[in-house]
Design an enzyme around this catalytic site. Sequence first.
Site, PDB file in Angstrom:
ATOM      1  N   HIS A   1      11.668   2.521  -0.407  1.00  0.00           N
ATOM      2  CA  HIS A   1      10.462   1.696  -0.507  1.00  0.00           C
ATOM      3  C   HIS A   1      10.586   0.647  -1.605  1.00  0.00           C
ATOM      4  O   HIS A   1      10.062  -0.453  -1.482  1.00  0.00           O
ATOM      5  CB  HIS A   1       9.227   2.576  -0.678  1.00  0.00           C
ATOM      6  CG  HIS A   1       8.797   3.219   0.603  1.00  0.00           C
ATOM      7  ND1 HIS A   1       8.383   4.529   0.684  1.00  0.00           N
ATOM      8  CD2 HIS A   1       8.747   2.720   1.861  1.00  0.00           C
ATOM      9  CE1 HIS A   1       8.093   4.796   1.958  1.00  0.00           C
ATOM     10  NE2 HIS A   1       8.303   3.731   2.682  1.00  0.00           N
TER      11      HIS A   1
ATOM     12  N   GLN B   1       0.860  -1.191   0.000  1.00  0.00           N
ATOM     13  CA  GLN B   1       0.000   0.000   0.000  1.00  0.00           C
ATOM     14  C   GLN B   1       0.887   1.228   0.000  1.00  0.00           C
ATOM     15  O   GLN B   1       1.866   1.275   0.741  1.00  0.00           O
ATOM     16  CB  GLN B   1      -0.861  -0.012   1.270  1.00  0.00           C
ATOM     17  CG  GLN B   1      -1.177   1.352   1.880  1.00  0.00           C
ATOM     18  CD  GLN B   1      -2.170   2.151   1.049  1.00  0.00           C
ATOM     19  OE1 GLN B   1      -2.979   1.587   0.312  1.00  0.00           O
ATOM     20  NE2 GLN B   1      -2.116   3.469   1.147  1.00  0.00           N
ATOM     21  N   THR B   2       0.548   2.216  -0.802  1.00  0.00           N
ATOM     22  CA  THR B   2       1.262   3.480  -0.696  1.00  0.00           C
ATOM     23  C   THR B   2       0.379   4.622  -1.149  1.00  0.00           C
ATOM     24  O   THR B   2      -0.513   4.438  -1.968  1.00  0.00           O
ATOM     25  CB  THR B   2       2.584   3.470  -1.500  1.00  0.00           C
ATOM     26  OG1 THR B   2       3.253   4.723  -1.290  1.00  0.00           O
ATOM     27  CG2 THR B   2       2.341   3.278  -2.995  1.00  0.00           C
ATOM     28  N   ARG B   3       0.642   5.783  -0.572  1.00  0.00           N
ATOM     29  CA  ARG B   3      -0.002   7.009  -1.044  1.00  0.00           C
ATOM     30  C   ARG B   3       1.075   8.031  -1.421  1.00  0.00           C
ATOM     31  O   ARG B   3       0.822   9.225  -1.487  1.00  0.00           O
ATOM     32  CB  ARG B   3      -0.953   7.577   0.014  1.00  0.00           C
ATOM     33  CG  ARG B   3      -0.281   8.030   1.289  1.00  0.00           C
ATOM     34  CD  ARG B   3      -1.290   8.656   2.234  1.00  0.00           C
ATOM     35  NE  ARG B   3      -0.704   9.625   3.124  1.00  0.00           N
ATOM     36  CZ  ARG B   3      -0.314   9.360   4.380  1.00  0.00           C
ATOM     37  NH1 ARG B   3      -0.438   8.156   4.876  1.00  0.00           N
ATOM     38  NH2 ARG B   3       0.182  10.320   5.135  1.00  0.00           N
TER      39      ARG B   3
ATOM     40  N   GLY C   1       5.006  -0.932   7.238  1.00  0.00           N
ATOM     41  CA  GLY C   1       6.216  -0.226   7.628  1.00  0.00           C
ATOM     42  C   GLY C   1       6.000   0.546   8.911  1.00  0.00           C
ATOM     43  O   GLY C   1       5.059   0.291   9.661  1.00  0.00           O
ATOM     44  N   ARG C   2       6.891   1.476   9.164  1.00  0.00           N
ATOM     45  CA  ARG C   2       6.704   2.349  10.318  1.00  0.00           C
ATOM     46  C   ARG C   2       5.679   3.408   9.960  1.00  0.00           C
ATOM     47  O   ARG C   2       5.568   3.830   8.808  1.00  0.00           O
ATOM     48  CB  ARG C   2       8.033   3.024  10.661  1.00  0.00           C
ATOM     49  CG  ARG C   2       9.023   2.054  11.259  1.00  0.00           C
ATOM     50  CD  ARG C   2      10.432   2.574  11.288  1.00  0.00           C
ATOM     51  NE  ARG C   2      10.528   3.993  11.459  1.00  0.00           N
ATOM     52  CZ  ARG C   2      11.339   4.580  12.341  1.00  0.00           C
ATOM     53  NH1 ARG C   2      12.072   3.859  13.145  1.00  0.00           N
ATOM     54  NH2 ARG C   2      11.412   5.893  12.403  1.00  0.00           N
ATOM     55  N   ASP C   3       4.906   3.840  10.956  1.00  0.00           N
ATOM     56  CA  ASP C   3       3.965   4.949  10.767  1.00  0.00           C
ATOM     57  C   ASP C   3       2.972   4.700   9.638  1.00  0.00           C
ATOM     58  O   ASP C   3       2.569   5.637   8.950  1.00  0.00           O
ATOM     59  CB  ASP C   3       4.734   6.257  10.480  1.00  0.00           C
ATOM     60  CG  ASP C   3       5.626   6.656  11.643  1.00  0.00           C
ATOM     61  OD1 ASP C   3       5.165   6.589  12.787  1.00  0.00           O
ATOM     62  OD2 ASP C   3       6.782   7.027  11.395  1.00  0.00           O
ATOM     63  N   HIS C   4       2.582   3.445   9.449  1.00  0.00           N
ATOM     64  CA  HIS C   4       1.658   3.124   8.357  1.00  0.00           C
ATOM     65  C   HIS C   4       0.353   3.896   8.514  1.00  0.00           C
ATOM     66  O   HIS C   4      -0.282   3.855   9.561  1.00  0.00           O
ATOM     67  CB  HIS C   4       1.362   1.621   8.354  1.00  0.00           C
ATOM     68  CG  HIS C   4       0.569   1.172   7.164  1.00  0.00           C
ATOM     69  ND1 HIS C   4       1.121   0.471   6.110  1.00  0.00           N
ATOM     70  CD2 HIS C   4      -0.738   1.353   6.832  1.00  0.00           C
ATOM     71  CE1 HIS C   4       0.188   0.242   5.197  1.00  0.00           C
ATOM     72  NE2 HIS C   4      -0.954   0.765   5.617  1.00  0.00           N
ATOM     73  N   ALA C   5      -0.033   4.583   7.432  1.00  0.00           N
ATOM     74  CA  ALA C   5      -1.312   5.314   7.370  1.00  0.00           C
ATOM     75  C   ALA C   5      -1.441   6.367   8.461  1.00  0.00           C
ATOM     76  O   ALA C   5      -2.543   6.795   8.804  1.00  0.00           O
ATOM     77  CB  ALA C   5      -2.503   4.350   7.415  1.00  0.00           C
TER      78      ALA C   5
ATOM     79  N   HIS D   1      10.287   5.858  -3.683  1.00  0.00           N
ATOM     80  CA  HIS D   1      11.721   6.133  -3.778  1.00  0.00           C
ATOM     81  C   HIS D   1      12.468   4.828  -3.492  1.00  0.00           C
ATOM     82  O   HIS D   1      11.859   3.794  -3.285  1.00  0.00           O
ATOM     83  CB  HIS D   1      12.104   7.262  -2.813  1.00  0.00           C
ATOM     84  CG  HIS D   1      11.463   8.578  -3.166  1.00  0.00           C
ATOM     85  ND1 HIS D   1      11.744   9.238  -4.344  1.00  0.00           N
ATOM     86  CD2 HIS D   1      10.523   9.322  -2.529  1.00  0.00           C
ATOM     87  CE1 HIS D   1      11.021  10.355  -4.399  1.00  0.00           C
ATOM     88  NE2 HIS D   1      10.273  10.429  -3.313  1.00  0.00           N
TER      89      HIS D   1
END
Lengths: 358, 358
Positions: free
Chosen positions: A173, A164-166, A258-262, A170
């Site tokens: 990731h 998932q990404t918003r 990952g860290r701090d997801h969403a 880079h």
Amino acid sequence: MSDKTLKLSARQTADFELLGNGGFAPLTGFMGSEDWRSSVENMTLADGREVWPIPVTLATDLEASEGDLIHLLADNDKALGRIRVSEIFERDVKHEAEHVYRTTDEAHPGVAATVAEGPRCIAGTIEADAMPDHEEAFMRRYFTPEQSRQEFADRGWKRIVAFQTRNPIHRAHEYLTKAALEVCDGLFLHPLIGETKSGDIPADVRMKCYEVLMENYYPNDRVVLGVNPAAMRYAGPREAIFHAVVRRNYGATHFIVGRDHAGVGSYYGTYDAQAIFDEVDIDALGIRPLMFEHTFWCYKCEGLGSHKTCPHTPEDRLFLSGTKVREMLEAGEAPPHEFSRQEVAEILIDAYRDDAQG
Amino acid sequence: MSDKTLKLSARQTADFELLGNGGFAPLTGFMGSEDWRSSVENMTLADGREVWPIPVTLATDLEASEGDLIHLLADNDKALGRIRVSEIFERDVKHEAEHVYRTTDEAHPGVAATVAEGPRCIAGTIEADAMPDHEEAFMRRYFTPEQSRQEFADRGWKRIVAFQTRNPIHRAHEYLTKAALEVCDGLFLHPLIGETKSGDIPADVRMKCYEVLMENYYPNDRVVLGVNPAAMRYAGPREAIFHAVVRRNYGATHFIVGRDHAGVGSYYGTYDAQAIFDEVDIDALGIRPLMFEHTFWCYKCEGLGSHKTCPHTPEDRLFLSGTKVREMLEAGEAPPHEFSRQEVAEILIDAYRDDAQG
């Protein structure tokens, strides 16, 4: 029986799409009060088993009664289908915010959206005649969950990891998607293209970045690029689970967290979105999280890594803050090649230039 | 009841050690005919459940009877303990070779060793008074399975991936251990230090390579270096399962299986050692394989990857054959830094120089 019409917000339109295309299975319509309460308080549907960490509700002031059939329009007025009203109820918005967002601060974009929607909800199964419109750049990568499952099966993949990404991807990731891919059969890049907060890079610009990576850096026989039409909630840990549920429906077996997801602002602890997976029944969830640390380029390692795999010091590592990267791109300057593929940097530089001129 | 003494071969000494320290659990002694047959034909012990792909037998011509207590000496004459004879049986060496090694060719080192041992086996539970001796360089990294399990528990690790190797670790293997580590809590580097075939780099030289990597490239809070006293069988697919069983006993939850795992010559297909895991009950096995492809440096990727993660062509990738690397090292020339950490290359160059002078 009435014949009413309701125009959905952008977020509700996205929810309709995922209810209609199977992305929110087993939900087949907007939630009633029992599912709402169980979702808020227990992170499951009312059956007590199906994991469901964020309510999917249709808040509206439209006058209606149980049994009504209400026609639903997308935010651009396209006729989508209808809802058969099974219940009208008042949700406790504060209660929802406290549990789902862990804050009632209206500076939080998810809380703000919930408060703005208000408490009154219409529940009921939907019937979909059509799906919301998307630009061609998204449609060429569009899979329904049934289609992506079929695609994975056709490729003979058993272990499929979804990302998932918003954000643009880079190298940090790219690295973690590839590390995950090394231990799976296939990678499902599944960027969210629904509503995001201002300040996030628009989905159409991001799509160009993903495409250029598919063209130059991801093997297309091992990587599928799709689009997730959902809107961001910024619910941090709860949304990490929510994102996993949706990717399970799209056929993934593993999900990168990952860290701090969403996350947004400083509402959530760095690892909250990983720790929350200990609170759910993973077998019921039906998809396994793959947890990642912060990743970076290390000059001594001569490669990418994380605190788990690189023993060196911060001075050995390339670190650029989000603000710094943005400043560089706005100034037409590409970040170092260890940070960003130059093809991606060029797209972002062009986008910032167009934005400044627009 | 007699009081006989048997001097074990190097391979038998290693088996005694793993039977004695728990590395071969649930075995507590050398196999009888029922376990032997089931292991050979079904890859399980006679109970039909415990996965056991390679027999652990004590072949000897020593005269003995059931009930005898036989004193056992290591290959250097150290007194290790004893075996209580529960059965004396003749194994079918050809049958074992066909199933375990998939060949009866005596050019195969595992087949050759089995044929040389002969058919007559003594079975029975062992009692260990002492463990075989190892040099200080190995002892400082020595864990019994109980000790490594405790170490992982003390570190709070739940997902531990083990890496078997009988070679120095160059960057391609460093990469795959780190990719696996990214999705686990800890990495257990567990090189085999028992008997290997001539041509393999000696364990003491390899230990120096591992130590220099622990010093410079692996974070010691995430990586444990241990030693596996087992002898190599070169049984390819069967030995991949065997290696996994042993690492399960040492406390690992995941096990890296690359291409040609534990293979020799061209007896096994490239992916046979991965495919065989489909034939065993993974829950009974108690450890999950993480399958890896061939990995390499790619100049276009600017990093390491595999066919799964790199879309470029062979011309973009650094490839050095084993023969080529050996020639370079023998000539005192370090392979490129993309291939090998320079600290590792220096150790190998020194070893080849000493070998030539010795």
